[in-house]
Write an enzyme that holds these catalytic residues in place. Structure first.
Site, short mmCIF file in Angstrom:
data_model
loop_
_atom_site.label_atom_id
_atom_site.label_comp_id
_atom_site.label_asym_id
_atom_site.label_seq_id
_atom_site.Cartn_x
_atom_site.Cartn_y
_atom_site.Cartn_z
N GLU A 6 0.84 -1.15 -0.10
CA GLU A 6 -0.11 -0.06 -0.06
C GLU A 6 0.94 1.18 0.23
O GLU A 6 1.72 1.43 0.69
CB GLU A 6 -0.79 -0.09 1.29
CG GLU A 6 -1.50 1.24 1.69
CD GLU A 6 -2.18 1.38 2.78
OE1 GLU A 6 -1.96 0.16 3.72
OE2 GLU A 6 -2.93 2.32 3.15
N ASP A 47 -0.76 -0.99 5.72
CA ASP A 47 -0.46 -0.28 7.54
C ASP A 47 -1.27 -1.27 8.12
O ASP A 47 -2.61 -1.61 7.94
CB ASP A 47 -0.78 1.02 7.38
CG ASP A 47 0.00 1.92 6.56
OD1 ASP A 47 1.13 1.25 6.50
OD2 ASP A 47 0.00 3.05 6.04
N ASP A 54 -3.62 0.01 10.01
CA ASP A 54 -4.58 0.75 10.65
C ASP A 54 -5.71 0.44 9.66
O ASP A 54 -5.91 -0.25 8.91
CB ASP A 54 -4.15 2.39 10.60
CG ASP A 54 -3.84 2.82 9.04
OD1 ASP A 54 -4.12 1.87 8.08
OD2 ASP A 54 -3.34 3.72 8.79
N ASP A 66 -7.43 2.11 7.28
CA ASP A 66 -7.51 2.24 5.92
C ASP A 66 -6.59 1.03 5.39
O ASP A 66 -6.96 0.46 4.37
CB ASP A 66 -6.43 3.64 5.66
CG ASP A 66 -7.19 4.91 5.77
OD1 ASP A 66 -8.42 4.50 5.51
OD2 ASP A 66 -6.72 5.86 5.41
#
Ligand code: 0RA
Length: 632
Positions: A424, A497, A499, A501
């Site tokens: 990403e 990541d 997180d 997103d």
């Protein structure tokens, strides 16, 4: 349904004793792990299900007892107890002789015995103890066994005005490595059987929890199709029909939804045929013919009517096909019984479906029109996808290299030893390119958003830059020409990541693979990378922690000097060496393998999760991921 047959004990064919079963349990029950353990229960339940299939029982009770034993009871005719010419009762023969079957088998639809089941005697042999009670002829009878050996003759135990058979058993401690009844396994198998036999009631009791669950579906496979579609937007009614001819019977239920995937389940006498077979092929033939005929007649799909394919008629189709064939006539392609092979079934089902669907379309023009419109759209999308894909491939060829510019490929050419990291963000992609081992690790950075592919047709997907790059990098093609043998990497690792997103992007990628290249998941090639959450620096030493607990443990264990804790918010915060060491290097990293066990359930969950609810998806991914540390 089969006729009630007259039966006497002399009809039982006597074969052999039970010693071989105890000696080689795996040969008879498949395995001695959790699967074999649950197979014991299915076997006994299926004897009662056969009695229901024969139209002789309407209710089955299953009780999971506190001590680990189980009881299965039905309200059928009761196993015959009268004496065989050898002086032994029919009940005892059924319980102690391998494959003791009766002539009543012929002409009856049965799940157990012969092809599927191994018989109650195998369960008896593999039980520390077993007890059968029979209720018939105004009385109750009982016999008990230990490891399959009768502890006395069949005894009359009293008067009774009910009929039925009640079996309680305790699986052999010595034989089975797993001894825990799994509610989901039990309920899934009971629910399937309840769906297939409309009007049969199952009562499942967990004694320790004091809970009883009832499974009853008035509509049979009609209810099953409605259930499979329950999180989707249906565009037709559930269409149902059935036909019997001689000793073959078929039932079909189908309904279209506004999605693009196909979900068709097929069954033969309550056995789920995971790989389909002649009944499924017959269904598809009948469906395609009926729809294309109607499209031609109605003039709705003029532009594409000559190019409609069977595949187009199955977009958004949910269906169940259920055929009943006398046990002694069933042919399966292999020992696993996943695929039906009877040639006569194909024509019978094809003709029945064509006839009955033709009538349905005449009588329900609104449903017919919605189906034709949907199928026309599917055909147009398929034709457009083909054109777009051809264009993409031509473009690649013109540029002299068919691989995308963003891909940093590896030197290794053998797919088995090659890994692709899908990363990403462009900056993390840069770190990954520097931190990788270029010998066998390729990196494809993803810039920008990914299309939600759950509902997307291929023509849209191949125009979408990020996915187009990914498809070309993987090398297996897409859609009609997908060939998983050509995949260029046997480890495809999604690195995002830790997180929200990142989870979102991982889910979209997972959806894409699930919908369009499921072979990647089925073959175990798809993984999630697990970057660390914390860097803990204690004096000069650096530790990486993958969870809060791990971080706390490290601080507790080594934290005498000065402790600095850094929480990584994204992959981009790690330098290439750190990324390699913690997340990419096979010697240190942890990968989670994505594993789809139950495609139908996944299909349902994906539809359900396609809203905005990210945390639910996250939970889904985590529950589906299996820890796998790889070292090569
Ligand atoms: C043999 C013959 C008959 C019924 C059964 C077996 C039978 C077996 C099981 C196993 C579990 N539940 C069962 N219910 C019935 C037919 C006997 C007759 O004609 O009365």
């Amino acid at each position: 349904m089969p006729q009630k047959s007259t039966y006497t004990a002399k009809d039982i064919q006597v074969l052999e004793g039970l010693e071989p079963v105890r000696r080689r349990p795996g040969m008879f029950i498949g395995s001695t792990d959790a699967r074999g353990f649950h197979h014991l229960l299915t076997e006994i339940v299926d004897n009662s299900v056969d009695e229901a299939l024969a139209g002789q029982a309407t209710e089955i009770w299953v009780v999971i007892h506190k001590d680990g034993s189980v009881t299965v009871e039905d309200n059928g005719r009761g196993i015959p107890v009268e004496k065989h010419k050898s002086g032994v009762s029919a009940l005892e023969l059924i319980m102690t002789k391998l494959h003791a079957g009766g002539k009543f088998d012929e002409g009856a639809y049965k799940v157990s015995g012969g092809l599927h089941g191994v018989g109650a005697s195998v369960v008896n042999a593999l039980s520390d103890w077993l007890e059968v009670e029979v209720f018939r002829d105004g009385a109750s009878f009982k016999q008990t066994y230990k490891a399959g050996v009768p502890q006395g003759p069949v005894k009359k135990t009293g008067a009774s005005n009910k009929t039925g058979t009640k079996t309680t058993f305790f699986p052999s401690k010595e034989t089975f490595s797993e001894q825990v009844w799994n509610p989901k396994t039990i309920e899934d198998s009971i629910r399937n059987r309840a769906y297939l036999i409309a009007g049969l009631t199952f009562n499942l009791t967990y004694e320790s929890a004091g809970i009883t669950k009832t499974f009853y579906f008035e509509g049979g496979i009609k209810s099953l199709v409605a259930h499979l579609n329950k999180d989707k937007k249906a565009i037709t009614d559930v269409i149902y029909f059935s036909k019997e001819n001689g000793d073959i019977a078929e039932e079909v239920a189908l309904q279209y939804n506004d999605g693009i995937s196909e979900n068709v389940e097929s069954f033969v006498n309550v056995i789920k045929t995971v790989d389909g077979g002649t009944h499924l092929t017959g269904f598809r033939m009948g469906l395609t013919r009926s729809i294309i005929d109607y499209a031609r007649k109605s003039g709705v799909a003029k532009e594409v009517v000559d190019q409609l394919s069977g595949e187009d008629t199955r977009e958004g189709l949910t269906a169940a096909i259920f055929v009943k064939i006398p046990t002694n006539k069933i042919q399966f392609e292999s020992q696993t019984k996943a695929k039906l092979n009877n040639p006569e079934v194909q024509g019978f089902v094809a003709q029945a479906v064509k006839e009955q669907l033709d009538i349905y379309f005449e009588e329900n023009p609104n449903d017919a029109r919605r189906i034709i419109e949907k199928i026309t759209l599917a055909a147009k999308a398929r034709l457009a996808a083909r054109a777009a894909k051809d264009a993409v491939l031509r473009k690649g060829a013109l540029e002299g290299s068919s691989l995308p510019g963003k891909l940093a490929d590896c030197q290794e050419k053998d797919a088995q030893n090659s890994e692709l990291f899908i990363v990403e963000g462009v900056s993390a992609g840069g770190s990954a390119k520097q931190g990788r081992d270029r010998k066998f690790q390729a990196v494809l950075p993803l810039g920008g958003k990914i299309l939600n592919t759950e509902r997307a047709h291929l023509d849209k997907i191949v125009k979408f830059e990020v996915l187009k790059d990914l498809i070309i990098a993987l090398g297996a093609g897409i859609g009609e020409t997908l060939n998983p043998e050509k995949l260029r990497y046997h480890r495809v690792i999604i690195m995002t990541d830790a997180d929200v997103d990142g989870e979102h992007i991982a889910t979209l990628l997972l959806t894409f693979f699930y919908r369009h290249i499921p072979q990647l998941i089925e073959r175990g090639y798809l993984y999630l990378a697990m970057p660390p959450l914390y860097k803990v620096q204690i004096g000069k030493d650096i530790y990486y922690a993958y969870s809060d607990n791990e971080k706390n443990d490290i601080v507790k264990k080594y934290g005498n000097g000065k402790v600095t804790i850094q929480r990584y918010k994204g992959l981009g915060e790690m330098n290439p060496e750190q990324l390699r060491e913690t997340t990419m290097d096979p010697a240190h990293r942890t990968l989670k393998q994505i594993n789809i066990e139950d495609a139908a359930e996944v299909d349902r969950i994906f539809s359900m999760l396609m809203g905005e609810e990210v945390s639910q998806r996250k939970k889904f991914i985590q529950s589906r991921a299996k820890m796998a540390t790889l070292d090569i």
